[in-house]
Design an enzyme around this catalytic site. Structure first.
Site, short mmCIF file in Angstrom:
data_model
loop_
_atom_site.label_atom_id
_atom_site.label_comp_id
_atom_site.label_asym_id
_atom_site.label_seq_id
_atom_site.Cartn_x
_atom_site.Cartn_y
_atom_site.Cartn_z
N HIS A 114 -1.60 -25.97 46.12
CA HIS A 114 -2.13 -25.42 44.86
C HIS A 114 -1.10 -25.63 43.75
O HIS A 114 0.11 -25.54 44.00
CB HIS A 114 -2.36 -23.92 45.07
CG HIS A 114 -3.33 -23.30 44.11
ND1 HIS A 114 -3.09 -23.24 42.76
CD2 HIS A 114 -4.52 -22.69 44.30
CE1 HIS A 114 -4.09 -22.61 42.17
NE2 HIS A 114 -4.96 -22.28 43.07
N GLY B 230 -1.96 -24.73 50.27
CA GLY B 230 -3.41 -24.90 50.31
C GLY B 230 -3.82 -26.31 50.67
O GLY B 230 -4.94 -26.54 51.12
N TYR C 253 -3.45 -14.97 51.17
CA TYR C 253 -4.47 -15.99 51.42
C TYR C 253 -5.84 -15.31 51.56
O TYR C 253 -5.94 -14.11 51.81
CB TYR C 253 -4.13 -16.82 52.66
CG TYR C 253 -4.46 -18.28 52.45
CD1 TYR C 253 -3.65 -19.07 51.63
CD2 TYR C 253 -5.58 -18.86 53.01
CE1 TYR C 253 -3.96 -20.41 51.40
CE2 TYR C 253 -5.89 -20.19 52.79
CZ TYR C 253 -5.08 -20.96 51.97
OH TYR C 253 -5.38 -22.29 51.72
O1 YXS Z 1 10.67 -29.54 37.78
P1 YXS Z 1 9.54 -30.50 37.49
O2 YXS Z 1 8.81 -30.19 36.20
O3 YXS Z 1 9.89 -31.95 37.67
O4 YXS Z 1 8.40 -30.21 38.61
C1 YXS Z 1 8.77 -30.32 39.98
C2 YXS Z 1 8.04 -29.22 40.72
O5 YXS Z 1 8.00 -28.01 40.00
C3 YXS Z 1 6.65 -29.81 40.79
N1 YXS Z 1 5.89 -29.21 41.89
C4 YXS Z 1 4.83 -28.42 41.71
N2 YXS Z 1 4.21 -28.01 40.59
C5 YXS Z 1 3.15 -27.18 40.75
N3 YXS Z 1 2.69 -26.76 41.96
C6 YXS Z 1 3.29 -27.17 43.10
N4 YXS Z 1 2.78 -26.79 44.28
C7 YXS Z 1 4.42 -28.04 43.00
N5 YXS Z 1 5.26 -28.61 43.91
C8 YXS Z 1 6.14 -29.32 43.20
O6 YXS Z 1 6.84 -31.20 41.05
C9 YXS Z 1 8.11 -31.60 40.51
C10 YXS Z 1 8.93 -32.24 41.61
O7 YXS Z 1 9.14 -31.21 42.57
P2 YXS Z 1 10.56 -31.05 43.31
O8 YXS Z 1 11.64 -31.34 42.33
O9 YXS Z 1 10.56 -29.72 43.96
O10 YXS Z 1 10.45 -32.21 44.39
P3 YXS Z 1 11.21 -32.29 45.79
O11 YXS Z 1 10.97 -33.65 46.29
O12 YXS Z 1 12.61 -31.76 45.63
O13 YXS Z 1 10.48 -31.23 46.75
C11 YXS Z 1 9.14 -31.48 47.13
C12 YXS Z 1 8.57 -30.17 47.68
C13 YXS Z 1 7.06 -30.38 47.92
C14 YXS Z 1 9.29 -29.79 48.98
C15 YXS Z 1 8.77 -29.06 46.62
O14 YXS Z 1 8.25 -29.54 45.38
C16 YXS Z 1 8.06 -27.80 47.00
O15 YXS Z 1 8.50 -27.04 47.88
N6 YXS Z 1 6.89 -27.58 46.32
C17 YXS Z 1 6.12 -26.37 46.58
C18 YXS Z 1 5.36 -26.50 47.91
C19 YXS Z 1 4.55 -25.20 48.11
O16 YXS Z 1 5.13 -24.12 48.38
N7 YXS Z 1 3.26 -25.30 47.86
C20 YXS Z 1 2.35 -24.14 47.95
C21 YXS Z 1 1.68 -23.97 46.59
S1 YXS Z 1 0.76 -22.43 46.52
C22 YXS Z 1 -0.54 -22.77 47.56
O17 YXS Z 1 -0.82 -23.88 47.93
C23 YXS Z 1 -1.36 -21.60 47.99
C24 YXS Z 1 -1.71 -20.66 46.91
S2 YXS Z 1 -0.52 -20.78 49.30
O18 YXS Z 1 0.82 -20.62 48.89
O19 YXS Z 1 -1.15 -19.51 49.47
O20 YXS Z 1 -0.65 -21.65 50.45
#
Ligand code: YXS
Length: 259
Positions: A64, A108, A138
């Protein structure tokens, strides 16, 4: 469409997520484009859809779009949330959807992948269910998607730890169908898609819908549902929920205190 790519070869449609800058985060815009692609493939009577991401991506989808999660007391995963709409679109699409995974699948996006009918993944793929990492409550149908994909014990481990599991472990526990080397996964997926596309589409379509209806047939009383919704409201009204989102935006570890 500039966040995805849609192609079709005969009866096989392919939707590719193409927003590497945001790690294919499931934003309103990206999800709207994917749903439009499914509508086009429905109209073209596609018999199989492959859902993939751009080549050599480290992150298949970051889940998400955290920037779009509401912090004003609204349910973050309500009926019309893009993630919820995308899961329903995949589940009710009348032909099989094959998820072809290469890279990390987060939050998600794991549910989106599990909503697909068949899942292939490369060995370096991983799956992380992250509500507990962000303080997100969730939703009921989402938890049912997980329960349909893995044993309750595995779902609890994924949900409570929020830690990624490998493609090998996901295959071992029956959560995904095949682990295939990155050099072979496209051909492998296309071969299975061709096999399915050569079979009787009406028979497959009705079996897919039967399995969806049967898998979703769970006894849940109105009182039980309302109790769960009340518990979820406590969570999305909590300081922890706000802290989880704030910590992500500030690129720091969250400090949860259970309030
Ligand atoms: O700092 P900038 O502007 O370059 O942006 C960064 C991150 O903020 C962005 N980004 C995201 N933006 C919005 N939503 C996201 N889910 C998201 N994930 C990443 O992308 C730019 C590059 O990310 P960065 O610097 O962290 O890259 P990385 O290669 O160091 O790490 C990649 C990840 C995927 C490990 C890391 O970005 C990360 O942990 N992302 C969040 C993964 C996550 O927790 N997703 C769950 C989202 S909430 C959801 O799906 C449900 C509601 S729930 O949580 O209930 O399951």
């Amino acid at each position: 469409m500039n966040l995805i790519k849609l192609t079709q070869e005969g009866h096989i449609g392919t939707i590719s997520l193409e927003n590497p800058q945001k790690h294919n985060a499931l934003s309103h815009q990206l999800v709207a484009e994917v749903m439009d692609a499914f509508r086009q493939l429905e109209a073209e009577k596609a018999r199989v859809v492959i859902l993939r991401a751009h080549k050599d991506c480290k992150v298949w989808s970051a889940g998400h779009d955290i920037g779009e999660l509401p912090v004003d007391g609204r349910d973050p995963l309500g009926w019309s949330d893009p993630l919820r709409e995308l899961v329903r679109t995949i589940e009710t699409f009348r032909a099989p959807v094959i998820a072809m995974i290469d890279g990390g699948v987060w939050g998600g996006a794991v549910e989106v992948v599990l909503a697909c009918d068949i899942i292939m993944a490369t060995p370096n793929s991983s799956f992380a269910v992250t509500p507990a990492k962000l303080g997100v409550p969730y939703n009921v149908s989402g938890m049912m998607t997980f329960m349909s994909a893995a044993s309750l014990r595995i779902v609890k481990e994924l949900a409570f730890t929020a830690s990624p599991i490998s493609a090998a472990r996901a295959e071992h526990v029956g959560m995904i169908n095949h682990v295939v080397e990155a050099t072979e996964i496209e051909a492998f997926t296309l071969e299975m898609a061709s096999t399915i596309a050569a079979n009787a589409p009406l028979s497959i379509s009705v079996m897919k819908e039967q399995l969806r209806v049967l898998a979703g047939a769970k006894p849940l009383t109105p009182r039980g549902f309302e109790k769960v919704q009340g518990l979820r409201r406590v969570v999305y009204d909590s300081q922890d929920y706000h802290e989880g989102i704030k910590a992500f935006k500030e690129k720091r570890k969250p400090k949860f205190n259970g309030t």
